[in-house]
Design an enzyme around this catalytic site. Structure first.
Site, PDB file in Angstrom:
ATOM      1  N   SER A  69       0.823  -1.210   0.000  1.00  0.00           N
ATOM      2  CA  SER A  69       0.000   0.000   0.000  1.00  0.00           C
ATOM      3  C   SER A  69       0.858   1.262   0.000  1.00  0.00           C
ATOM      4  CB  SER A  69      -0.907   0.024   1.235  1.00  0.00           C
ATOM      5  OG  SER A  69      -1.844  -1.020   1.194  1.00  0.00           O
TER       6      SER A  69
HETATM    7  N1  SAH Z   1      -1.655  -4.682   3.741  1.00  0.00           N
HETATM    8  C1  SAH Z   1      -0.742  -4.703   2.619  1.00  0.00           C
HETATM    9  C2  SAH Z   1      -1.457  -4.541   1.305  1.00  0.00           C
HETATM   10  C3  SAH Z   1      -1.731  -5.865   0.745  1.00  0.00           C
HETATM   11  S1  SAH Z   1      -2.589  -5.865  -0.808  1.00  0.00           S
HETATM   12  C4  SAH Z   1       0.325  -3.632   2.781  1.00  0.00           C
HETATM   13  O1  SAH Z   1       0.538  -3.148   3.865  1.00  0.00           O
HETATM   14  O2  SAH Z   1       0.994  -3.301   1.832  1.00  0.00           O
HETATM   15  C5  SAH Z   1      -4.021  -6.789  -0.315  1.00  0.00           C
HETATM   16  C6  SAH Z   1      -3.789  -8.210   0.084  1.00  0.00           C
HETATM   17  O3  SAH Z   1      -5.076  -8.779   0.352  1.00  0.00           O
HETATM   18  C7  SAH Z   1      -3.153  -9.092  -0.981  1.00  0.00           C
HETATM   19  O4  SAH Z   1      -1.981  -9.652  -0.496  1.00  0.00           O
HETATM   20  C8  SAH Z   1      -4.216 -10.157  -1.268  1.00  0.00           C
HETATM   21  O5  SAH Z   1      -3.681 -11.437  -1.544  1.00  0.00           O
HETATM   22  C9  SAH Z   1      -5.009 -10.145   0.018  1.00  0.00           C
HETATM   23  N2  SAH Z   1      -6.360 -10.696  -0.084  1.00  0.00           N
HETATM   24  C10 SAH Z   1      -7.275 -10.527  -1.064  1.00  0.00           C
HETATM   25  N3  SAH Z   1      -8.402 -11.199  -0.776  1.00  0.00           N
HETATM   26  C11 SAH Z   1      -8.211 -11.794   0.428  1.00  0.00           C
HETATM   27  C12 SAH Z   1      -9.017 -12.616   1.268  1.00  0.00           C
HETATM   28  N4  SAH Z   1     -10.259 -12.982   0.942  1.00  0.00           N
HETATM   29  N5  SAH Z   1      -8.498 -13.048   2.438  1.00  0.00           N
HETATM   30  C13 SAH Z   1      -7.226 -12.702   2.814  1.00  0.00           C
HETATM   31  N6  SAH Z   1      -6.422 -11.931   2.059  1.00  0.00           N
HETATM   32  C14 SAH Z   1      -6.907 -11.469   0.875  1.00  0.00           C
END
Ligand code: SAH
Length: 212
Positions: A60
């Site tokens: 993010s």
């Molecule tokens: N929090 C992270 C951003 C991650 S992007 C940061 O600090 O940079 C969002 C994440 O959500 C991805 O890794 C994706 O695989 C995950 N994701 C999407 N759908 C999901 C679900 N149903 N359960 C758990 N994780 C999920």
């Protein structure tokens, strides 16, 4: 490249964009974002942008991490926090420095493993990890004071609302690829009130599909 000056420049940007909490700003200042990125991208770690982390996912944007953390910090307790979408663990690292305990769920196993390594490197130990579909929350450890979701569903999963403690807040981007809004939903008994914070762009929350 990862010098103090580039980090200070990032802090200036966050302040310009309205981040006010000194606690949040201090944590962003002292949390190395470059360790969450592949070496080829680590020189861009202190730019205020989302960057790819593989598997079609992103780390993010620092502003969004700061904004979401600040919104939860300002609105109530952060003792027990659930995070859906660990990714490489950057938001987890920021949250773990404010919360008593963080429970984090990620559907892509290699990303969760990478997050675990990164957070261990930072000596953050108040974190429990689960490889699962986070749309069902993590009932065993609920109710939670705060739930932070960093992937966007079309509709809010009811399970997440049900796992909020009294006074608990769910912070979640809602909508499709082209238009999402960040919603802060607070629980008061069986009532829920919603505040819309701003337009955002997250990867979709994928329901019922684990990746090993
Ligand atoms: N929090 C992270 C951003 C991650 S992007 C940061 O600090 O940079 C969002 C994440 O959500 C991805 O890794 C994706 O695989 C995950 N994701 C999407 N759908 C999901 C679900 N149903 N359960 C758990 N994780 C999920």
């Amino acid at each position: 490249m990862t010098s103090q000056r580039t980090r200070e420049r990032l802090l200036g940007r966050l302040i310009d964009q309205g981040i006010q909490s000194m606690q949040v700003l201090d944590i962003i200042r002292s949390t190395p974002r470059h360790i969450f990125l592949d070496e080829a991208l680590s020189h861009r770690a202190y730019e205020d942008v989302a960057l790819p982390i593989g598997y079609n996912q992103t780390i993010s944007q620092p502003y969004i991490v700061a904004r979401m953390t600040e919104a939860l910090l300002k609105s109530g307790s952060l003792e027990k926090v659930l995070e859906i979408g660990t990714g490489c663990g950057y938001q987890t690292a920021v949250m773990a420095q404010l919360a008593k305990s963080v429970y984090t769920v990620e559907r892509i196993k290699p990303l969760l493993d990478r997050a675990k390594r990164n957070l261990k490197l930072l000596k953050l130990r108040n974190i429990d990890y689960k490889h699962d579909d986070g749309s069902a929350g993590w009932q065993q450890h609920g109710p939670f004071d705060a739930i932070i979701t960093t992937a966007a569903p079309q509709q809010i999963p009811q399970e997440l609302l049900l796992q909020l403690a009294e006074g608990g807040r769910l912070l979640i981007p809602v909508g499709g690829d082209d238009s999402q809004e960040l919603q802060l939903i607070s629980r008061h008994g069986d009532e829920f009130s919603t505040e819309v914070l701003e337009a955002v762009r997250f990867v979709p929350l994928l329901v019922g599909q684990l990746q090993h």
